[in-house]
Design an enzyme around this catalytic site. Sequence first.
Site, PDB file in Angstrom:
ATOM      1  N   ARG A 152       0.819  -1.126  -0.110  1.00  0.00           N
ATOM      2  CA  ARG A 152      -0.142   0.010   0.028  1.00  0.00           C
ATOM      3  C   ARG A 152       0.880   1.288   0.129  1.00  0.00           C
ATOM      4  O   ARG A 152       0.849   2.036  -0.717  1.00  0.00           O
ATOM      5  CB  ARG A 152      -0.995   0.091   1.127  1.00  0.00           C
ATOM      6  CG  ARG A 152      -1.668   1.156   1.268  1.00  0.00           C
ATOM      7  CD  ARG A 152      -2.884   1.360   2.378  1.00  0.00           C
ATOM      8  NE  ARG A 152      -3.748   0.127   2.294  1.00  0.00           N
ATOM      9  CZ  ARG A 152      -4.726  -0.160   3.032  1.00  0.00           C
ATOM     10  NH1 ARG A 152      -4.851   0.743   4.192  1.00  0.00           N
ATOM     11  NH2 ARG A 152      -5.596  -1.190   2.885  1.00  0.00           N
ATOM     12  N   HIS A 164      -7.864  -3.638  -7.615  1.00  0.00           N
ATOM     13  CA  HIS A 164      -7.685  -2.717  -6.341  1.00  0.00           C
ATOM     14  C   HIS A 164      -8.941  -2.733  -5.605  1.00  0.00           C
ATOM     15  O   HIS A 164      -9.740  -1.736  -5.825  1.00  0.00           O
ATOM     16  CB  HIS A 164      -6.934  -1.501  -6.843  1.00  0.00           C
ATOM     17  CG  HIS A 164      -6.566  -0.643  -5.537  1.00  0.00           C
ATOM     18  ND1 HIS A 164      -5.304  -1.080  -5.158  1.00  0.00           N
ATOM     19  CD2 HIS A 164      -7.146   0.362  -4.933  1.00  0.00           C
ATOM     20  CE1 HIS A 164      -4.931  -0.287  -4.197  1.00  0.00           C
ATOM     21  NE2 HIS A 164      -5.932   0.380  -3.890  1.00  0.00           N
ATOM     22  N   TYR A 221     -16.750  14.061 -13.680  1.00  0.00           N
ATOM     23  CA  TYR A 221     -16.604  15.108 -14.419  1.00  0.00           C
ATOM     24  C   TYR A 221     -15.447  15.115 -15.398  1.00  0.00           C
ATOM     25  O   TYR A 221     -15.223  15.938 -16.368  1.00  0.00           O
ATOM     26  CB  TYR A 221     -16.907  16.415 -13.546  1.00  0.00           C
ATOM     27  CG  TYR A 221     -18.056  16.875 -13.033  1.00  0.00           C
ATOM     28  CD1 TYR A 221     -19.213  16.819 -13.698  1.00  0.00           C
ATOM     29  CD2 TYR A 221     -17.966  16.770 -11.732  1.00  0.00           C
ATOM     30  CE1 TYR A 221     -20.457  16.820 -13.245  1.00  0.00           C
ATOM     31  CE2 TYR A 221     -19.239  17.012 -11.068  1.00  0.00           C
ATOM     32  CZ  TYR A 221     -20.541  16.823 -11.578  1.00  0.00           C
ATOM     33  OH  TYR A 221     -21.644  17.257 -10.999  1.00  0.00           O
TER      34      TYR A 221
END
Length: 824
Positions: free
Chosen positions: A45, A91, A135
Amino acid sequence: MAKRKDKKQEEPIPEKIKGDVFVTPLEEVLPMSMLPYAEFVILDRALPRVEDGLKPVQRRILYTMYDMGLLPDKPHKKSARIVGDCMGKYHPHGDSSVYDAMVRMAQDFNMRMTLVNGHGNFGSVDGDPAAAMRYTEARLEPLALELLRDIEKETVRFSLNFDDSLKEPDTLPGRFPNLLVNGASGIAVGLATNIPPHNLGEVIDGVVAYIDNPKISLFQMMKYIKAPDFPTGGYIIANELLQAYETGRGKITMRAKVTVEEGENDKKLIVITELPYQVNKSRLLTKIADLREEKKEILGGISEITDESDRNGMRAVVRVKKDADVDKILAALYKYTDLECTFGINMVAIADGKPQQLGLLDIIKYYVAYQREVVLRRTKFDLAQAKDRCHILEGLIIAVRNIDEVIEIIKKAESVPDARQKLRARFSLSERQAQAILDLRLARLTKLEIFKLEQELKELKELIARLQAIVDSKKLQMQVVQDELKELKKQYKSERKTSLVFDVSEIKVEKFDDVKPVVNCVLCATAANTIKCVAEKNFNMTDKNLSERSNENDIFTALLHTASDKTVYSFTNMGNCHKIDMSDVEVGKIKDKGFAYDELCPDALEGERPVAFYEVGEKLPKGSLLFYSRGGYVKKSDWKEYNILKYTFQAVKVNEGDEIIGIETDDPEPTTTLFFVTAKGMCLNAYKNDIPSQGRISAGVRGIALNEGDKVVFAGQIDDGGEILVGTDGNTIKRVIVSQIDPMARYRKGVKIVDLGSNRSVVYADYVTMPYKIAVKMDDGSLIEADTEEDVSIEDRTTKGKGIKLKKGCKATAFWSMKYLSDK
């Protein structure tokens, strides 16, 4: 009286209770859970791998985008789609963690070289967050493909994903040193990493130097990798930089780039144009405003703070009252705000399957070893593919050479397996070769196609030999790594953004009232290979007589009338161009000793000297340049080819053993021709209408055909008037009228221009239209002067020339033009 023990306490804790519920003491649960959690956070990680410089989430994002085909030449796709694919396939964590990691890889103020090309609002240096993933859109940057290059060729190991339904790469091929180029930061359990970004070109130079010399010292390495290079620019004050590169841990100081400008009503403006890495501009300006109220005795001179940044760059302005002390205000801002802050270098990465603190040389060592493995695995894959194709081609060629018999066998066969078996038996083929023959299209039986098969087989065998040599040689593998890195450096040029200083005193804040007055000057290259910058007034007052010029340091081989606020292009004998900022050049007197060329141009090579100077303004001059080489080449290039940002670049390709001897602006008049004079007394008057305009790094075309051992002494443009001046080491000199030598096509040997006799050579030649003086050096080191009109006679081209009046027993060894004295 002893207390009676409670019976319940005596009962042992059961290991298993009905319903498959396990009861375990907390002191056992915590260590058992903590260790796997810590290992997961550290390895999977928070920390990057030393090989590709990526954390798992970054690696999975890039691989997902590659898998989706989001290449630089394809349209952007919605970020939500990318995040969804990455989460679903590789993931299994929150969408915000994936999107945040992708956003960071697209931010040019966080990444030295961005890996994701974002379309939309991806945040700002003011701390503004990126727009929601629904967006924004994204695709891969071209450089990101270099991390993924050849991943399909078994270059890296793959492992099953979280649900064992797909495979994902453990590392990416990482064809450039991403860990150093883009750096990394992260906090794991009991560990943290903070690796600063570096300049791509410098890091590649460092890796190449390490491959050349694996025992290179850190001090030598820092000649290539000088310091981190932050995307936001500013200054780095070295502090513990050497310690950080040696041990992997240290501290450096970062400072903003600031200038002081003149404002309205005599006010002064402190203008911030570059910030320390990861400093929030909006928060910084708010802090300055708050400090103005808290520390009025120091910062009370600040009248206004505005942010004038726009798409053209950063510009934060602190307006100062006209009676305030700018230096004191700046000192306070450096002390109390993030205009100056520290960066704690802590280079921790996963290497050999475990977290390690690595120095600069350690990171490069691991990276080089990994790249060699990648190249080896790729070469083995290509070799297997080539051998497989070669095997098939050998079978096809057997078939087309015996096509009638092959067709007969296939026609008489009862089935496809029967035909395959009979072909194998008749021609000793493998099963795959036989199947390839059965799949052969009739169109491949033409003569042209048969030739193509044989040609492909020949090329394949050459490729197999080359690939096998690489597989068998560690040295060749390293050479491949080197060559590919050098190509990457050329392809992705990146100028350094952050300036390195070793002490605060080296940082000079440019102030409007510190601007030097513009001085008209003359930049001169001398025959002694030194450089002088002389005030024009002093230059014009110089005596025109050679008696004032006692040595070669007073003879000029190239000069330019310019000014101290100009930029000059200096073209050299080795085909390079060095830009000279005249404001950095100290203006002196003509009798000064001068300085070495590499002091003026630090990137100049040993033995490099200027051939011509050109003043360049905001726009490049119009027209073309002509380059002449000692080996008889001439190259024509348009000035626009030299619109290069770098301060040093290649201007013309120079072949081995050759050098540039002359550069001039192309005369567009159709009557001009090119004239060459060689050391063995030959000359050529050549038409120039067939000389093509070529690119910047081409070598040009042949101007004159040289005999073996000959070389060009003079090359230049002439018209149909004037004379050619020829001087020899036999102490003779003469002028030859140009009209005696008819023009002809270039790349001819030409005609004789002087009778040299035996063991003589031409050492000087020039085109004369107006009389001027020349300096003649004698073998005892002294100089004499000659006038081209009074002391040099006009003769036919087949004569030896008249002798020069020298000291008794002396011999002429060199000539130099002093035409510049006539021009004054």
